[in-house]
Write an enzyme that holds these catalytic residues in place. Structure first.
Site, short mmCIF file in Angstrom:
data_model
loop_
_atom_site.label_atom_id
_atom_site.label_comp_id
_atom_site.label_asym_id
_atom_site.label_seq_id
_atom_site.Cartn_x
_atom_site.Cartn_y
_atom_site.Cartn_z
N ARG A 172 26.87 75.30 32.13
CA ARG A 172 27.36 74.33 31.14
C ARG A 172 28.18 73.20 31.74
O ARG A 172 27.95 72.03 31.42
CB ARG A 172 28.27 75.01 30.10
CG ARG A 172 27.57 75.62 28.94
CD ARG A 172 28.30 76.87 28.54
NE ARG A 172 28.25 77.80 29.65
CZ ARG A 172 27.22 78.63 29.84
NH1 ARG A 172 26.26 78.68 28.99
NH2 ARG A 172 27.18 79.43 30.90
N THR A 173 29.15 73.55 32.57
CA THR A 173 30.09 72.51 33.02
C THR A 173 29.36 71.48 33.86
O THR A 173 29.45 70.27 33.61
CB THR A 173 31.25 73.16 33.81
OG1 THR A 173 31.79 74.22 33.03
CG2 THR A 173 32.33 72.15 34.12
N LYS A 194 28.51 75.52 57.63
CA LYS A 194 28.71 75.31 59.09
C LYS A 194 30.18 75.37 59.45
O LYS A 194 30.57 75.11 60.58
CB LYS A 194 28.15 73.94 59.49
CG LYS A 194 26.67 73.75 59.21
CD LYS A 194 26.27 72.31 59.52
CE LYS A 194 24.99 71.93 58.79
NZ LYS A 194 24.84 70.47 58.68
N ARG A 239 34.36 72.22 41.22
CA ARG A 239 34.67 73.61 40.86
C ARG A 239 34.76 74.41 42.15
O ARG A 239 33.91 74.27 43.03
CB ARG A 239 33.59 74.21 39.96
CG ARG A 239 33.78 75.72 39.78
CD ARG A 239 32.84 76.32 38.79
NE ARG A 239 33.21 75.95 37.43
CZ ARG A 239 32.61 76.45 36.35
NH1 ARG A 239 31.64 77.34 36.47
NH2 ARG A 239 32.99 76.07 35.15
#
Ligand code: CP
Length: 302
Positions: free
Chosen positions: A51-52, A80, A101
Site C-alpha cells: 500500500r504505502t 555490496k 521505509r
C-alpha cells in the site's frame, strides 16, 4: 511544510494536520493534475510494502511526476555493503524528494539529517508511520464528520505497531478517549501512556473488548507482526489473540467504522468485509489523496 521532512507525526502541528486533510479532500475531487511535472521522487523501500509504496507511486504518477527507486534493497548496492549514509547522499543527487521505509527505528530521522532533500518516513521499524496516520485521520474525519471527542479502540499489536504509535500522538490533540486492547505481551509501551497521563487524556487497557464494543466510534485493528518478534514461541502465543467476526458487530454504533492499516492476516474475518462498517479498503484508497497532499505541500506546489 515547504522543504520540511516528515519523519514523525509530531513534525506537524494540529493546524498542519487539518491543512493536509483539507488539501487531500480537494485531491479526492480532482486526483489527476500536472502539478508534479518535472519533479523526480525517489521511493527507497528497504522493507516490504504494498500500500504505502504503490499509493505513493500512484499519487506521484497521477500528478505528472516521475518515480525512481527500489522496492527491494537486495536489488540495490546495499547488498555490496553500501551504508544508508552513502545511499541517501547519492540518491539526493537524483531527486527532489525521498520517500523511505527502513526496518531500523530512527533511520528516517538520520537520513533527514544528512541531506537537504526532504525525507518522508514511510515507516521506520516499530517507531513511526506518519503518512499512514494522516490517511487514518482523513478516514476518521470522513466517516465521523469530526476528529474531536471520539472513542478510539486500538486492537492487537500495540507494542510494535508503528501505526498505532503515530495515530495515538496525532489523535491525542483531539480529546480522544483511547481503549487499548492487547495481550500482555503486546501492550502499548509505557512512554505513550505516560504522555497521555501528562496531558490529562483518558485511556483504558483491556484484554477483551466484546463487552464494551458498543462504545467504539472507531475500531482500529492491527496485525500481530511476526517479523518484529525475536521469540517465535511468543509470536505463536499472540498470533490469534483477536479475530473480529461479523456477528460481533451487532451491538456497535451505526456510525462505527473498522479501520486497519493492512495487510491483515486473520485478525479480521473475511465475513466482516461485506459489513458497511468495514472501511479498511476505502481507507487504503484514501492514502493516494493524502499522499498527494503531503508531497505537493512539501514541494511547495500548492
Ligand atoms: N499500511 C501499510 O503500511 O501497508 P504496507 O506495508 O503494504 O505498505
Amino acid at each position: 511544510m515547504k522543504n520540511k521532512s516528515l519523519v514523525s507525526i509530531d513534525d506537524y502541528s494540529k493546524d498542519e494536520y487539518i491543512k493536509i486533510l483539507d488539501l487531500a479532500a480537494k485531491f479526492e475531487q480532482n486526483p489527476v493534475q500536472d502539478i508534479l511535472k518535472g519533479k523526480v521522487i525517489a521511493t527507497l523501500f528497504f522493507e516490504p510494502s504494498t500500500r504505502t509504496r504503490l499509493s505513493f507511486e500512484s499519487a506521484i504518477n497521477r500528478l505528472g511526476g516521475k518515480v525512481i527507486g527500489f522496492s527491494d534493497s537486495s536489488s540495490s548496492s546495499v547488498t555490496k555493503g553500501e551504508t544508508i549514509y552513502d545511499t541517501i547522499k547519492i540518491v539526493s543527487n537524483y531527486c527532489d524528494l525521498i520517500v523511505m521505509r527502513h526496518p531500523l527505528e530512527g533511520s528516517a530521522r538520520y537520513a533527514s539529517e544528512i541531506t537537504n532533500v526532504p525525507i518522508i518516513n514511510a515507516g521506520d521499524g516499530a517507531n513511526q508511520h506518519p503518512t499512514q496516520t494522516l490517511l487514518d485521520m482523513y478516514s476518521i474525519r470522513k466517516t465521523q464528520d469530526k476528529l474531536e471527542d471520539l472513542n478510539l479502540f486500538m486492537v492487537g499489536d500495540l507494542k510494535y505497531g508503528r501505526t498505532v504509535h503515530s495515530l495515538l500522538m496525532a489523535m491525542s490533540k483531539f480529546n480522544t478517549t483511547f481503549n487499548f486492547i492487547s495481550p500482555d505481551e503486546l501492550k502499548m509501551p509505557d512512554g505513550y501512556k505516560l504522555y497521555l497521563d501528562k496531558i490529562g487524556l483518558k485511556y483504558y487497557e483491556h484484554k477483551d473488548f466484546t463487552d464494551i464494543i458498543s462504545r467504539a466510534d472507531i475500531i482500529y485493528m492491527t496485525r500481530v507482526q511476526k517479523e518484529r518478534f525475536s521469540d517465535p514461541i511468543e509470536y505463536e502465543r499472540c498470533k490469534n489473540a483477536y479475530i473480529l467476526k461479523n456477528y460481533m458487530l451487532e451491538n456497535t454504533k451505526p456510525t462505527m467504522k473498522i479501520l486497519h492499516p493492512l495487510p491483515r492476516v486473520n485478525e479480521i474475518n473475511v465475513d466482516v468485509d461485506i459489513n458497511p462498517k468495514a472501511y479498511y479498503f476505502t481507507q487504503a484508497l484514501n492514502g493516494v489523496f493524502v499522499r498527494q497532499a503531503i508531497i505537493s505541500s512539501i514541494l511547495g506546489l500548492i
